[in-house]
Design a protein around this motif. Structure first.
Motif, mmCIF file in Angstrom:
data_model
loop_
_atom_site.group_PDB
_atom_site.id
_atom_site.type_symbol
_atom_site.label_atom_id
_atom_site.label_comp_id
_atom_site.label_asym_id
_atom_site.label_seq_id
_atom_site.Cartn_x
_atom_site.Cartn_y
_atom_site.Cartn_z
ATOM 1 N N SER A 1 0.843 -1.187 0.000
ATOM 2 C CA SER A 1 0.000 0.000 0.000
ATOM 3 C C SER A 1 0.881 1.242 0.000
ATOM 4 C CB SER A 1 -0.908 0.004 1.229
ATOM 5 O OG SER A 1 -0.130 0.035 2.419
ATOM 6 N N ALA A 2 0.377 2.326 -0.579
ATOM 7 C CA ALA A 2 1.126 3.575 -0.653
ATOM 8 C C ALA A 2 0.940 4.371 0.630
ATOM 9 C CB ALA A 2 0.659 4.392 -1.845
ATOM 10 N N VAL A 3 1.991 5.075 1.044
ATOM 11 C CA VAL A 3 1.879 5.952 2.212
ATOM 12 C C VAL A 3 2.159 7.403 1.846
ATOM 13 C CG1 VAL A 3 2.372 4.164 3.901
ATOM 14 C CG2 VAL A 3 4.260 5.420 2.864
ATOM 15 N N ASN B 1 10.385 4.842 5.805
ATOM 16 C CA ASN B 1 10.394 3.657 6.671
ATOM 17 C C ASN B 1 9.063 3.475 7.382
ATOM 18 O OD1 ASN B 1 10.456 5.777 8.429
ATOM 19 N ND2 ASN B 1 12.179 5.020 9.648
ATOM 20 N N LEU B 2 8.011 4.066 6.823
ATOM 21 C CA LEU B 2 6.686 3.941 7.416
ATOM 22 C C LEU B 2 6.119 2.551 7.166
ATOM 23 C CD1 LEU B 2 5.144 7.381 6.361
ATOM 24 C CD2 LEU B 2 6.064 6.738 8.613
ATOM 25 N N LEU C 1 0.579 -3.684 8.411
ATOM 26 C CA LEU C 1 1.666 -2.986 9.096
ATOM 27 C C LEU C 1 3.002 -3.706 8.979
ATOM 28 C CD1 LEU C 1 -0.206 -1.760 12.298
ATOM 29 C CD2 LEU C 1 0.213 -0.536 10.171
ATOM 30 N N VAL C 2 3.444 -3.865 7.737
ATOM 31 C CA VAL C 2 4.773 -4.413 7.464
ATOM 32 C C VAL C 2 5.784 -3.277 7.515
ATOM 33 C CG1 VAL C 2 6.217 -5.549 5.750
ATOM 34 C CG2 VAL C 2 3.853 -6.269 6.060
ATOM 35 N N PRO D 1 9.550 -1.687 6.892
ATOM 36 C CA PRO D 1 10.744 -1.908 6.061
ATOM 37 C C PRO D 1 11.947 -2.298 6.915
ATOM 38 C CG PRO D 1 9.652 0.159 5.491
ATOM 39 C CD PRO D 1 9.037 -0.313 6.769
ATOM 40 N N VAL D 2 12.887 -2.994 6.306
ATOM 41 C CA VAL D 2 14.135 -3.365 6.965
ATOM 42 C C VAL D 2 15.286 -2.733 6.194
ATOM 43 C CG1 VAL D 2 13.215 -5.511 7.899
ATOM 44 C CG2 VAL D 2 14.294 -5.498 5.639
ATOM 45 N N ALA D 3 16.436 -2.704 6.805
ATOM 46 C CA ALA D 3 17.593 -2.073 6.184
ATOM 47 C C ALA D 3 17.981 -2.804 4.906
ATOM 48 C CB ALA D 3 18.766 -2.063 7.161
ATOM 49 N N MET D 4 18.456 -2.046 3.921
ATOM 50 C CA MET D 4 18.902 -2.650 2.671
ATOM 51 C C MET D 4 20.034 -3.634 2.946
ATOM 52 S SD MET D 4 18.767 0.527 -0.046
ATOM 53 C CE MET D 4 19.299 -0.574 -1.370
ATOM 54 N N GLY D 5 19.997 -4.771 2.244
ATOM 55 C CA GLY D 5 20.999 -5.800 2.440
ATOM 56 C C GLY D 5 20.537 -6.909 3.359
ATOM 57 N N THR D 6 19.396 -6.698 4.039
ATOM 58 C CA THR D 6 18.854 -7.745 4.906
ATOM 59 C C THR D 6 18.280 -8.870 4.047
ATOM 60 O OG1 THR D 6 18.297 -6.120 6.594
ATOM 61 C CG2 THR D 6 17.207 -8.261 6.744
#
Length: 272
Positions: A3-5, A32-33, A52-53, A55-60
């Motif tokens: 979904s867009a925020v 990071n919402l 409510l997923v 985001p995680v840091a890039m590279g995870t």
């Protein structure tokens, strides 16, 4: 599908990679919402979603949210096959996630209906046909429990829908043990007799249907997919009292008696 925020985040470019547990899909966002994660079919959002997923840091490389495909099957005599009539149901916490209508007329694939946790509907969603059901595997890194799959030869009645509870689903449906199903998908044997590895369900059989039934035989390795566990949603206990093989291949249900038993064990070919 996410979904867009913010106004300029309407479409995401997803990238896919292979991990030891399956396929990993990721998309880059501008914030990071937290947002809602949807499954998608025919460019449309499907009801199986995770709220409510974050985001995680890039590279995870280890995702917090995961889905698992399961291929439903039914038993006819002592063989598994694919139903060509009836309905499949997916429940979480005794609430309906999705109803699937089998296409019928010899077709074992199925489509999504507009039924949800609040109502039953006969209307079909304009999405692709499926031959596997996506279920929740992990949400926020934790295995998702209290899920059931159910097969009914006829559509669920309003009375059944209004009185849904865990005890009824344990008796009539199949409770899902995700870690066990993951191992079965990889080819391991299971003590749960309704779980089957895709490599273990193929058998020789002349013809497309099991004799005397509308059930599609699993006599072609292309009927299943590597890594996707098979779950028997209509188990039968078979008592053999003597078998005569007449060489015609018509012995699927000859010379034995059977009784249906309720299943209370803890139990993608998706068109996406």
């Amino acid at each position: 599908m996410l979904s867009a925020v913010v106004d300029d985040e309407r479409n995401f470019s997803w990238k896919e990679s292979v991990s030891s547990l399956g396929f990993l899909q990721h998309a880059i966002t501008k914030t990071n919402l937290p947002r809602k994660l949807y499954t998608q079919s025919a460019q449309l959002a499907a009801p199986v979603s995770i709220s409510l997923v974050s985001p995680v840091a890039m590279g995870t490389s280890k995702p917090n949210e995961s889905l698992m495909p399961i291929m439903p099957a039914v038993q006819f005599g002592d063989r598994l096959g694919l139903a060509t009539q009836g309905y499949y149901y997916h429940f979480h916490d005794s609430k309906l996630v999705q109803e699937y209508k089998i296409l019928g007329e010899g077709n074992c694939r199925f489509c999504l209906t507009y039924s949800d946790e609040n109502k039953l509907s006969d209307e079909l969603r304009p999405v692709n046909m499926q031959s596997a059901i996506p279920v929740y595997w992990k949400v926020e890194g934790t295995e998702c429990e209290n899920q059931h799959l159910l097969y009914l030869p006829e559509k669920m009645t309003p009375e059944q829908f209004q009185s849904l509870n865990k005890a009824w689903l344990d008796k009539k449906g199949v409770a899902l043990n995700l870690n066990e199903l993951l191992n079965v998908g990889r080819g391991s044997n299971s003590s749960i007799n309704t779980y089957h590895a895709p490599t273990q369900v193929i058998y020789e059989h002349p013809g497309r249907l099991l004799h005397g039934s509308s059930v599609v035989a699993l006599n072609d390795s292309n009927s299943v997919a590597s890594g996707i566990p098979i779950v028997n949603l209509r188990a039968e206990r078979v008592f053999r009292i003597g078998v005569f093989f007449d060489g015609t291949g018509n012995n699927d249900r000859m010379m034995y008696t059977r009784s249906c038993v309720g299943i209370n064990h803890a139990l993608m070919l998706l068109g996406y």
